[in-house]
Design a protein around this motif. Sequence first.
Motif, PDB file in Angstrom:
ATOM      1  N   MET A   8       0.936  -1.350  -0.035  1.00 11.34           N
ATOM      2  CA  MET A   8      -0.013  -0.010   0.142  1.00 11.34           C
ATOM      3  C   MET A   8       0.888   1.246   0.116  1.00 11.34           C
ATOM      4  O   MET A   8       1.705   1.394   0.999  1.00 11.34           O
ATOM      5  N   SER A   9       0.930   1.789  -1.036  1.00 13.22           N
ATOM      6  CA  SER A   9       1.808   2.974  -1.170  1.00 13.22           C
ATOM      7  C   SER A   9       0.967   4.356  -0.592  1.00 13.22           C
ATOM      8  O   SER A   9      -0.053   4.293  -0.433  1.00 13.22           O
ATOM      9  N   GLU A  10       1.942   5.492  -0.845  1.00 12.70           N
ATOM     10  CA  GLU A  10       1.283   6.644  -0.519  1.00 12.70           C
ATOM     11  C   GLU A  10       0.204   7.281  -1.302  1.00 12.70           C
ATOM     12  O   GLU A  10       0.163   7.273  -2.643  1.00 12.70           O
ATOM     13  N   PRO A  11      -0.845   7.610  -0.571  1.00 12.61           N
ATOM     14  CA  PRO A  11      -1.903   8.151  -1.651  1.00 12.61           C
ATOM     15  C   PRO A  11      -1.639   9.515  -2.483  1.00 12.61           C
ATOM     16  O   PRO A  11      -1.001  10.124  -2.006  1.00 12.61           O
ATOM     17  N   ASP A  12      -2.386   9.679  -3.387  1.00 13.51           N
ATOM     18  CA  ASP A  12      -2.221  10.839  -3.890  1.00 13.51           C
ATOM     19  C   ASP A  12      -3.036  12.194  -3.363  1.00 13.51           C
ATOM     20  O   ASP A  12      -2.885  13.118  -3.807  1.00 13.51           O
ATOM     21  N   VAL A  13      -4.051  11.661  -2.694  1.00 21.52           N
ATOM     22  CA  VAL A  13      -4.996  12.569  -1.979  1.00 21.52           C
ATOM     23  C   VAL A  13      -4.408  12.668  -0.708  1.00 21.52           C
ATOM     24  O   VAL A  13      -4.190  11.478   0.139  1.00 21.52           O
ATOM     25  N   PRO A  14      -4.653  13.643   0.307  1.00 25.78           N
ATOM     26  CA  PRO A  14      -4.422  13.676   1.689  1.00 25.78           C
ATOM     27  C   PRO A  14      -5.379  12.716   2.407  1.00 25.78           C
ATOM     28  O   PRO A  14      -6.746  12.615   1.857  1.00 25.78           O
ATOM     29  N   LEU A  15      -5.027  11.895   3.441  1.00 32.19           N
ATOM     30  CA  LEU A  15      -5.838  11.071   4.132  1.00 32.19           C
ATOM     31  C   LEU A  15      -6.784  12.024   5.014  1.00 32.19           C
ATOM     32  O   LEU A  15      -6.448  13.274   5.600  1.00 32.19           O
ATOM     33  N   ALA A  16      -7.896  11.610   5.392  1.00 27.63           N
ATOM     34  CA  ALA A  16      -8.839  12.153   6.311  1.00 27.63           C
ATOM     35  C   ALA A  16      -8.227  12.248   7.738  1.00 27.63           C
ATOM     36  O   ALA A  16      -7.586  11.181   8.212  1.00 27.63           O
ATOM     37  N   SER A  17      -8.381  13.278   8.656  1.00 28.73           N
ATOM     38  CA  SER A  17      -7.902  13.319   9.895  1.00 28.73           C
ATOM     39  C   SER A  17      -8.617  12.709  10.768  1.00 28.73           C
ATOM     40  O   SER A  17      -9.982  12.539  10.483  1.00 28.73           O
ATOM     41  N   ALA A  18      -8.162  12.534  12.163  1.00 26.05           N
ATOM     42  CA  ALA A  18      -9.182  12.129  13.118  1.00 26.05           C
ATOM     43  C   ALA A  18     -10.115  13.035  13.472  1.00 26.05           C
ATOM     44  O   ALA A  18     -11.417  12.847  13.605  1.00 26.05           O
ATOM     45  N   LYS A  19      -9.799  14.386  13.104  1.00 27.77           N
ATOM     46  CA  LYS A  19     -11.021  15.410  13.460  1.00 27.77           C
ATOM     47  C   LYS A  19     -12.151  15.397  12.299  1.00 27.77           C
ATOM     48  O   LYS A  19     -13.408  15.562  12.948  1.00 27.77           O
ATOM     49  N   ASP A  20     -11.831  14.789  11.282  1.00 28.55           N
ATOM     50  CA  ASP A  20     -13.016  14.778  10.121  1.00 28.55           C
ATOM     51  C   ASP A  20     -14.004  13.697  10.612  1.00 28.55           C
ATOM     52  O   ASP A  20     -14.893  13.756  10.105  1.00 28.55           O
ATOM     53  N   TYR A  21     -13.604  12.690  11.535  1.00 30.51           N
ATOM     54  CA  TYR A  21     -14.497  11.753  11.940  1.00 30.51           C
ATOM     55  C   TYR A  21     -15.036  11.942  13.358  1.00 30.51           C
ATOM     56  O   TYR A  21     -15.664  11.341  14.266  1.00 30.51           O
ATOM     57  N   GLY A  22     -14.604  13.132  13.730  1.00 29.15           N
ATOM     58  CA  GLY A  22     -15.172  13.699  15.139  1.00 29.15           C
ATOM     59  C   GLY A  22     -14.261  13.328  16.364  1.00 29.15           C
ATOM     60  O   GLY A  22     -15.081  13.300  17.496  1.00 29.15           O
ATOM     61  N   LEU A  23     -13.180  12.648  16.102  1.00 32.87           N
ATOM     62  CA  LEU A  23     -12.405  12.075  17.317  1.00 32.87           C
ATOM     63  C   LEU A  23     -11.432  12.910  17.731  1.00 32.87           C
ATOM     64  O   LEU A  23     -11.001  13.938  16.640  1.00 32.87           O
ATOM     65  N   PRO A  24     -10.804  12.886  18.767  1.00 27.16           N
ATOM     66  CA  PRO A  24      -9.526  13.750  19.060  1.00 27.16           C
ATOM     67  C   PRO A  24      -8.353  13.582  18.236  1.00 27.16           C
ATOM     68  O   PRO A  24      -8.089  12.316  18.000  1.00 27.16           O
ATOM     69  N   ASP A  25      -7.935  14.504  17.719  1.00 31.54           N
ATOM     70  CA  ASP A  25      -6.604  14.378  16.861  1.00 31.54           C
ATOM     71  C   ASP A  25      -5.364  14.122  17.585  1.00 31.54           C
ATOM     72  O   ASP A  25      -5.279  14.434  18.721  1.00 31.54           O
ATOM     73  N   GLU A  26      -4.605  12.956  17.210  1.00 24.03           N
ATOM     74  CA  GLU A  26      -3.532  12.362  17.726  1.00 24.03           C
ATOM     75  C   GLU A  26      -2.440  12.449  16.994  1.00 24.03           C
ATOM     76  O   GLU A  26      -2.427  12.449  15.634  1.00 24.03           O
ATOM     77  N   GLU A  27      -1.268  12.590  17.655  1.00 18.21           N
ATOM     78  CA  GLU A  27      -0.008  12.405  16.629  1.00 18.21           C
ATOM     79  C   GLU A  27       0.415  11.306  15.954  1.00 18.21           C
ATOM     80  O   GLU A  27       0.125  10.051  16.796  1.00 18.21           O
ATOM     81  N   ILE A  28       0.790  11.135  14.791  1.00 17.80           N
ATOM     82  CA  ILE A  28       1.232  10.023  14.042  1.00 17.80           C
ATOM     83  C   ILE A  28       2.628   9.579  14.668  1.00 17.80           C
ATOM     84  O   ILE A  28       3.253  10.466  14.302  1.00 17.80           O
ATOM     85  N   VAL A  29       2.651   8.414  15.291  1.00 16.85           N
ATOM     86  CA  VAL A  29       4.023   8.204  15.966  1.00 16.85           C
ATOM     87  C   VAL A  29       4.639   7.108  14.986  1.00 16.85           C
ATOM     88  O   VAL A  29       6.239   7.218  15.011  1.00 16.85           O
ATOM     89  N   ALA A  30       4.264   6.371  14.091  1.00 19.52           N
ATOM     90  CA  ALA A  30       4.878   5.512  13.242  1.00 19.52           C
ATOM     91  C   ALA A  30       4.272   5.323  12.072  1.00 19.52           C
ATOM     92  O   ALA A  30       2.760   5.383  12.014  1.00 19.52           O
ATOM     93  N   GLU A  31       4.741   4.942  10.843  1.00 17.76           N
ATOM     94  CA  GLU A  31       4.151   4.509   9.702  1.00 17.76           C
ATOM     95  C   GLU A  31       4.797   3.205   9.340  1.00 17.76           C
ATOM     96  O   GLU A  31       5.846   2.982   9.367  1.00 17.76           O
TER      97      GLU A  31
END
Length: 266
Positions: A8-31
């Motif tokens: 699964m490679s990097e998408p061409d469009v930005p991913l939806a953030s946690a805030k878009d789902y009404g959830l608390p935004d959290e830092e991405i610590v690993a990919e």
Amino acid sequence: MSDVDVKMSEPDVPLASAKDYGLPDEEIVAEIPIYLTHRIAKTLHLLQCPQKNRQAKPGELRPSVARYKPIHGQLEMDIPLDVTNPMYNKERGRDLGVGLSDNGRILDIQTLVSVDIPKSSNYMAGLFRNGALHLTPIEKITQLRPSLKYLDRVAEKELAASKLSNDDDDDDDDDKPQVKAQTLQVMVRSAQAEEALRQQQNSIAFIQQKLEEEPWSKLSYFDVGSEESSSVVSKLVAKHTGDLVCKTTPDEFLTAIIGSIEPDLL
């Protein structure tokens, strides 16, 4: 599906953030890169033991004998019982051992027989290695349930012994007048119902006969940590890890596998 390893490679469009789902935004610590491989997908089976403790340790279900009927896909495993355990009822074990053999054998095994279950979801075997997740689809899911055939054999032997005893009593009472009461039960079925019942019985009997006629193929069991087991585990690792261009977004790909990925919001 062709035997192709997919990353699964990097998408061409930005991913939806946690805030878009009404959830608390959290830092991405690993990919974590994800690879999909089909190297042993055709022969990888998931065996479920719903009546066993979920904390069962590796080797606890090590079978003394394992056998398989490839045409009908039936699997049986004989799991040794600990007859030295103080909780084991040896007297009852001797009574039930009659269902295994006639030489006084104690009931020292539990036979698990496979039962295929409908595939209601998609399962994958995952292996995390060198910072990457390797996934292999699981196409066959089977539950293992205890077989109680030995009870049928015990009942058959008890019935035969009882019949023999009754025949001896009948021989002693041949000179005595006997009056036997009989009960007649009359059941009326339509011709269509009789034909449907006959076809059903014939179908079940035919399938059972074919199953019984297929010979067993003996299987070898290799536990976790063995050389053979390690060889199979190595095949869960994708060979090709180059980036491929996906025609779908990660959300669309996951939705096709597991359905909607949007969380339920209260």
